[in-house]
Design a protein around this motif. Structure first.
Motif, PDB file in Angstrom:
ATOM      1  N   ASP A  57       6.972  -0.033   4.840  1.00  0.00           N
ATOM      2  CA  ASP A  57       5.942  -0.118   3.816  1.00  0.00           C
ATOM      3  C   ASP A  57       5.765   1.253   3.158  1.00  0.00           C
ATOM      4  OD1 ASP A  57       3.639  -0.399   2.300  1.00  0.00           O
ATOM      5  OD2 ASP A  57       2.367  -1.030   3.973  1.00  0.00           O
ATOM      6  N   PRO A  58       5.945   1.367   1.855  1.00  0.00           N
ATOM      7  CA  PRO A  58       5.845   2.679   1.192  1.00  0.00           C
ATOM      8  C   PRO A  58       4.446   3.263   1.216  1.00  0.00           C
ATOM      9  CG  PRO A  58       6.000   0.929  -0.441  1.00  0.00           C
ATOM     10  CD  PRO A  58       6.267   0.292   0.896  1.00  0.00           C
ATOM     11  N   ALA A  59       3.437   2.485   1.580  1.00  0.00           N
ATOM     12  CA  ALA A  59       2.073   3.010   1.619  1.00  0.00           C
ATOM     13  C   ALA A  59       1.951   4.198   2.553  1.00  0.00           C
ATOM     14  CB  ALA A  59       1.104   1.903   2.043  1.00  0.00           C
ATOM     15  N   CYS A  60       2.781   4.235   3.571  1.00  0.00           N
ATOM     16  CA  CYS A  60       2.729   5.331   4.540  1.00  0.00           C
ATOM     17  C   CYS A  60       2.884   6.694   3.864  1.00  0.00           C
ATOM     18  CB  CYS A  60       3.815   5.126   5.587  1.00  0.00           C
ATOM     19  SG  CYS A  60       3.912   6.410   6.838  1.00  0.00           S
ATOM     20  N   ASP A  61       3.739   6.784   2.865  1.00  0.00           N
ATOM     21  CA  ASP A  61       4.003   8.069   2.213  1.00  0.00           C
ATOM     22  C   ASP A  61       2.920   8.476   1.213  1.00  0.00           C
ATOM     23  OD1 ASP A  61       6.219   8.875   3.573  1.00  0.00           O
ATOM     24  OD2 ASP A  61       7.669   8.181   2.084  1.00  0.00           O
ATOM     25  N   LEU A  62       1.935   7.607   0.986  1.00  0.00           N
ATOM     26  CA  LEU A  62       0.851   7.966   0.076  1.00  0.00           C
ATOM     27  C   LEU A  62      -0.175   8.871   0.749  1.00  0.00           C
ATOM     28  CD1 LEU A  62       0.124   4.635  -1.839  1.00  0.00           C
ATOM     29  CD2 LEU A  62       1.935   6.312  -2.184  1.00  0.00           C
ATOM     30  N   MET A  63      -0.049   9.094   2.055  1.00  0.00           N
ATOM     31  CA  MET A  63      -1.010   9.938   2.765  1.00  0.00           C
ATOM     32  C   MET A  63      -1.188  11.294   2.110  1.00  0.00           C
ATOM     33  SD  MET A  63      -0.301   9.214   6.810  1.00  0.00           S
ATOM     34  CE  MET A  63       1.468   9.573   6.794  1.00  0.00           C
ATOM     35  N   VAL A  64      -0.132  11.811   1.511  1.00  0.00           N
ATOM     36  CA  VAL A  64      -0.194  13.138   0.901  1.00  0.00           C
ATOM     37  C   VAL A  64      -1.231  13.211  -0.222  1.00  0.00           C
ATOM     38  CG1 VAL A  64       1.619  12.710  -0.825  1.00  0.00           C
ATOM     39  CG2 VAL A  64       1.265  15.028   0.063  1.00  0.00           C
ATOM     40  N   ALA A  65      -1.579  12.079  -0.802  1.00  0.00           N
ATOM     41  CA  ALA A  65      -2.581  12.072  -1.873  1.00  0.00           C
ATOM     42  C   ALA A  65      -3.925  12.580  -1.380  1.00  0.00           C
ATOM     43  CB  ALA A  65      -2.735  10.661  -2.437  1.00  0.00           C
ATOM     44  N   TRP A  66      -4.226  12.355  -0.101  1.00  0.00           N
ATOM     45  CA  TRP A  66      -5.501  12.798   0.462  1.00  0.00           C
ATOM     46  C   TRP A  66      -5.359  14.038   1.338  1.00  0.00           C
ATOM     47  CZ3 TRP A  66      -3.952   7.794  -0.209  1.00  0.00           C
ATOM     48  CH2 TRP A  66      -4.730   7.015  -1.077  1.00  0.00           C
ATOM     49  N   SER A  67      -4.183  14.256   1.894  1.00  0.00           N
ATOM     50  CA  SER A  67      -4.020  15.418   2.770  1.00  0.00           C
ATOM     51  C   SER A  67      -3.777  16.710   1.996  1.00  0.00           C
ATOM     52  CB  SER A  67      -2.864  15.201   3.753  1.00  0.00           C
ATOM     53  OG  SER A  67      -1.612  15.191   3.098  1.00  0.00           O
ATOM     54  N   LEU A  68      -3.264  16.612   0.765  1.00  0.00           N
ATOM     55  CA  LEU A  68      -2.936  17.802  -0.019  1.00  0.00           C
ATOM     56  C   LEU A  68      -3.622  17.844  -1.375  1.00  0.00           C
ATOM     57  CD1 LEU A  68      -1.287  20.409  -0.419  1.00  0.00           C
ATOM     58  CD2 LEU A  68       0.593  18.983  -1.286  1.00  0.00           C
TER      59      LEU A  68
END
Length: 223
Positions: free
Chosen positions: A148-159
């Motif tokens: 699921d590509p949603a996993c890689d969206l974490m950077v939107a909130w971490s950075l």
């Protein structure tokens, strides 16, 4: 859009060193912490272009998520128990009801039903490189699988700051369900990391707290 390490050599485990190992080309740069990035809007667009390119690579023969990659890319429901346990551990520091509401909303989003795509699995400032004020590289592909590509969206909130997330989202052109799952991934990974590391690793704890506060800020602005 960013440089990635080129594999130069691969070795197998033996009695002297019990793990497989590899040698990669060196990429010049410093960890892409916010102080190393001159224009966060540009960084947001670059990260979205990176994911767009990554997800277009043929994933037909890619390995699925599992224990070998810390289950990055699996359905969020499989992280429910560990996420709620971590929330409970951190209730002295965060509003438990607010975190629960965000997590429940992410779980309620429709699951990924298209074909799996390549995901890096661990995109954050420690695995991104910057040089001369701009993002220049992505390293550490040890958690890379298809899922699921949603996993890689974490950077939107971490950075990324809140003001740059809209650019990231529009350039990536993800649907609402994937965005919600991405926010759930960011929250879950940050909670689990902080619950484990807050008395052990100051850098990971700081990044995790930042991520949680960014998720809370997003939902507060929506409400």
């Amino acid at each position: 859009p960013l440089a990635i390490p080129e594999p130069l050599g691969h070795g197998l485990a033996d009695d002297r060193y019990p793990w497989n190992w590899s040698v990669y080309s060196w990429i010049e740069g410093a960890p892409a912490t916010p102080d190393q990035i001159a224009d966060m809007d540009e960084a947001a667009a670059t990260l979205a272009a990176l994911l767009n390119a990554f997800q277009k690579v043929d994933a037909a023969a890619g390995p699925p998520s599992g224990a070998h990659n810390e289950y990055r890319g699996v359905p969020l429901a499989l992280r429910d128990r560990v996420t709620r346990t971590s929330m409970e551990t951190l209730k002295d520091e965060f509003d438990l009801s607010a975190l629960t509401a965000i997590w429940d909303a992410s779980l309620a989003a429709p699951v990924w039903s298209d074909a799996p795509v390549w995901i890096h699995g661990d995109i954050h400032s420690g695995n991104l490189l910057a040089s001369n004020g701009r993002l220049c590289g992505l390293i550490d592909f040890g958690l890379t699988v298809v899922g699921d590509p949603a996993c890689d969206l974490m950077v939107a909130w971490s950075l990324l700051p809140q003001s740059s997330r809209a650019i990231f989202r529009s350039t990536l052109a993800v649907d609402a369900a994937t965005w919600l799952r991405g926010r759930g991934w960011a929250l879950s990974v940050a909670l689990v990391a902080l619950a484990y590391y807050r008395d052990r690793n100051a850098d990971i704890s700081e990044r995790s707290r930042h991520t949680i506060h960014q998720v809370l800020a997003d939902t507060a602005s929506e409400g």
